[in-house]
Enzyme design. Structure first.
Site, PDB file in Angstrom:
ATOM      1  CB  THR A  78      -2.741   3.982   1.111  1.00 32.36           C
ATOM      2  OG1 THR A  78      -4.011   4.076   0.456  1.00 32.36           O
ATOM      3  CG2 THR A  78      -2.061   5.342   1.078  1.00 32.36           C
ATOM      4  CB  CYS A  79      -3.151  -1.563   1.686  1.00 34.18           C
ATOM      5  SG  CYS A  79      -2.361  -1.403   3.255  1.00 34.18           S
ATOM      6  CG  ASP A  80      -8.102   3.396   3.161  1.00 34.04           C
ATOM      7  OD1 ASP A  80      -9.170   3.214   2.549  1.00 34.04           O
ATOM      8  OD2 ASP A  80      -8.031   3.934   4.275  1.00 34.04           O
TER       9      ASP A  80
END
Ligand SMILES: *Cc1c(COP(=O)(O)O)cnc(C)c1O
EC number: 4.1.1.19
Length: 623
Positions: free
Chosen positions: A490-492
């Site tokens: 995820t781009c978290d």
């Protein structure tokens, strides 16, 4: 062999071990003589069948084992202590609602009169479709409406022992009305709040601050109301949920002692209680530390059973009452061990530099100072070298910000710093120092980018800092040379695992090997069978992982018992109310526009449309 580094013997419950070839193997707890099965080989085999990582792998005998252990431990304790009642466990469906898991537990649980706990109407619907044994219970907790209660009461006519656990006085009024309407008496329970709290992650919501159940005064009010309305005879069960993952067995003794006081008092008031339900709380030693910290437990299942059976037995003997049937709703203990999450490492961000840097003509003198640090690096001065390297790097960064140092020189300085740090870390590994350095160096470990979503597959790691054992699945015959934090796709920036169980306690980085071009480097996260499967969400629209259930065949092989393909992108899109066909149509229109304007060739059109379509049908993870 590096099994001791990762503390596998401490947390592995004998299920996970290192094979002679350095691979991780799974052993059958129900058949200890059997040949272990190589986990990387299972993954390769599944890949050949078209089942890609990330995979949630469930092992049937691990699930059976959890249930057998619980029921056998109660059975044996009851016999040893001379307790005159029996044990009737129920599985709280919320812990793992997968149909396959519930039906397996019901099947294996037949011999133990094992039942189900439903905390909602959908869960009751599940329970009522199961072939439960004659003596099994269905315990209904949670908030209930008319329909829930009607189903629960009428199900008694089908031979189910369905107990409606009253969570409030108001709920009784619904029960009374429905019961009068249909002319069938319910089996009732009452959830009583204890005043004693338990330690652990859920301390704040234990004791009289629990949002569920009746306080002491309300219990008395309920008894009066039951007597008035002629329902007192229906109240057969007392429910006290002790909590979840209770780390300290002393808390079990204390709270059960209080529970028996309520039980004895209620019996004295003429309530015909037969069942004492002590809810959840039986914990798992996720870290292998065997202590009373949040992710561990300081007791075995046998000690837990003894704490309960003895305490209840003594209290009843003292009060001259018959021994009640003991019920627990142990969910985590039964299912946590049964499954693991397996994913591959896609890429790495390294924080070290192998080649020695050299200052250039005209570089600032801090640059040569930084490079010179390695010259006086020795075990005695390792902390000093670290302090100096950080100082010079920070000075160069300040000069860059002020426009004194240019981009190329700044780049060389950052590389020189990482090179020096790697040498410092190496000396520190070979000659461990006391003091701050270990912790300071942990801030510079590598990132290994892995093919999974934390939010989908390990929600409790994100939400409540749950710790699971995490290890590489191969090359345990080779010392790991790196330390890494595992990041998801995820781009978290929260999507990472940065707490690891090692032999000597918890660490912020996992020892890992260098990645090789010709090898899928696999990582396993163990004991994810409780709570993780359906709590997960669709962050970045990563969907369910592939789920595979295997049975170990006892001869080093396995068979696939069940497979659930993970979500496709089209499925995930429809969960958030997109229509994949509409998306495709809109995209096609856009493409055709480009073709009409001659910005796109017919060939390019074909490639683009088929890439879009294939993606829609494909897995949400890296393929
Ligand atoms: C969640 C829950 C359980 C399960 O607890 P575990 O600690 O997983 O055994 C049992 N009973 C009730 C009422 C629950 O809410």
């Amino acid at each position: 062999m590096t099994s001791s580094l990762y503390g596998i013997d401490a947390w592995g419950h004998g299920l996970v071990n290192v094979l002679p070839d350095g691979n991780i193997g799974l052993s059958d707890p129900l058949n200890r003589e059997a040949e272990p099965v190589s986990l990387p080989e299972i993954v390769r085999d599944l890949k050949d069948r078209g089942i890609a990582t990330p995979i949630q792998l469930r092992v049937q005998s691990f699930l059976d084992y959890g249930l057998h252990r619980l029921c056998a431990a109660f059975g044996e304790t009851i016999e040893q202590v001379g307790y005159k009642g029996v044990y009737r466990g129920v599985f709280p469906i919320k812990v793992n609602q997968q149909s396959e898991v519930v039906s397996r537990l019901v099947e294996v649980g037949q011999q133990y009169g094992y039942g189900l706990e439903a905390g909602s109407k959908p869960e009751l619907i599940v329970a009522l479709a199961q072939p439960l044994a004659k003596d099994s219970l269905i315990i209904c907790n949670g908030v209930k409406d008319d329909e829930f209660i009607r189903l629960a009461i009428l199900s008694r006519k089908l031979g189910f022992n369905t107990v409606i656990v009253l969570e409030s006085l108001k709920e009784f009024e619904i029960v009374r009305r429905v019961s009068d309407e249909i002319g069938v008496k319910p089996m009732l329970g009452v959830r009583v709040k204890l005043t004693q709290t338990v330690t652990g992650k859920w301390e704040a919501s234990s004791g009289d601050r629990s949002s569920f159940g009746l306080g002491t005064y309300e219990v008395v009010q309920l008894i009066d109301r039951l007597t008035e309305t002629g329902f007192l005879d229906c109240l057969v069960l007392q429910h006290n949920h002790l909590g979840s993952q209770v780390p300290n067995v002393i808390d079990v003794r204390r709270t059960v002692t209080e529970a028996t006081r309520f039980f004895v008092e209620l019996r004295k008031m003429g309530v015909p209680l037969e069942y004492l339900d002590l809810g959840g709380g039986l914990g798992i030693d996720y870290t292998g530390e065997n202590n009373s910290t949040d992710n561990s437990v300081n007791y075995s299942v046998e000690e837990y059973c003894t704490a309960i059976v003895e305490t209840v037995g003594y209290a009843m003997d003292e009060a001259g009452l018959p021994h009640p049937t003991i019920v627990t709703e142990s969910g985590r203990f039964v299912t946590a061990l049964s499954s693991m999450l397996i994913f591959d490492v896609l890429d790495a961000t390294y924080y070290d530099v192998p080649d020695k840097p050299a200052p250039r003509e005209g570089d600032h003198h801090y640059m040569s100072d930084l490079v010179a640090v390695e010259g006086y690096l020795e075990p005695r001065r390792v902390q000093e070298c670290y302090n100096d390297a950080v100082y010079y790097r920070d000075e160069i960064r300040a000069l860059f910000r002020r426009g004194v140092v240019d981009l190329r020189q700044m780049g060389r300085a950052e590389r020189a710093f990482l090179y020096t740090l790697a040498r410092i870390a190496q000396v520190n590994r070979e000659h461990p120092s006391s003091g701050d350095l270990d912790a300071q160096l942990e801030a510079y470990v590598d990132y290994y980018h892995c093919n999974f979503s934390l939010f989908q597959s390990l929600p409790d790691v994100w939400a409540i800092d749950q710790i699971h054992p995490v290890i590489p699945l191969q090359r345990h015959d080779e010392a790991p040379t790196r330390r890494a934090i595992l990041t998801d796709i995820t781009c978290d920036s929260d999507g990472k695992i940065s707490h690891f169980v090692l032999e000597d306690g918890l660490h912020k980085a996992l020892p890992v090997h260098d990645l090789r071009d010709d090898e899928d480097y696999l990582i396993g996260v163990f004991f994810v069978g409780a709570y993780q499967e359906t709590l997960g969400d669709l962050h970045n629209l990563f969907g369910d992982a592939n789920v595979v259930t295997i049975a170990l065949d006892g001869e080093g092989g396995f068979s696939v018992e069940h497979e659930t393909e993970g979500d496709s992108i089209a499925e995930v899109l429809s969960y958030v109310e997109y229509d994949p066909q509409d998306c495709l149509a809109a995209f096609r229109k856009r493409v055709d526009g480009a073709v009409a304007r001659r910005d796109l060739s017919a060939d390019e059109r074909r490639v683009l449309i088929s890439a879009y379509k294939d993606s829609l049908a494909g897995y949400t993870y890296f393929e």
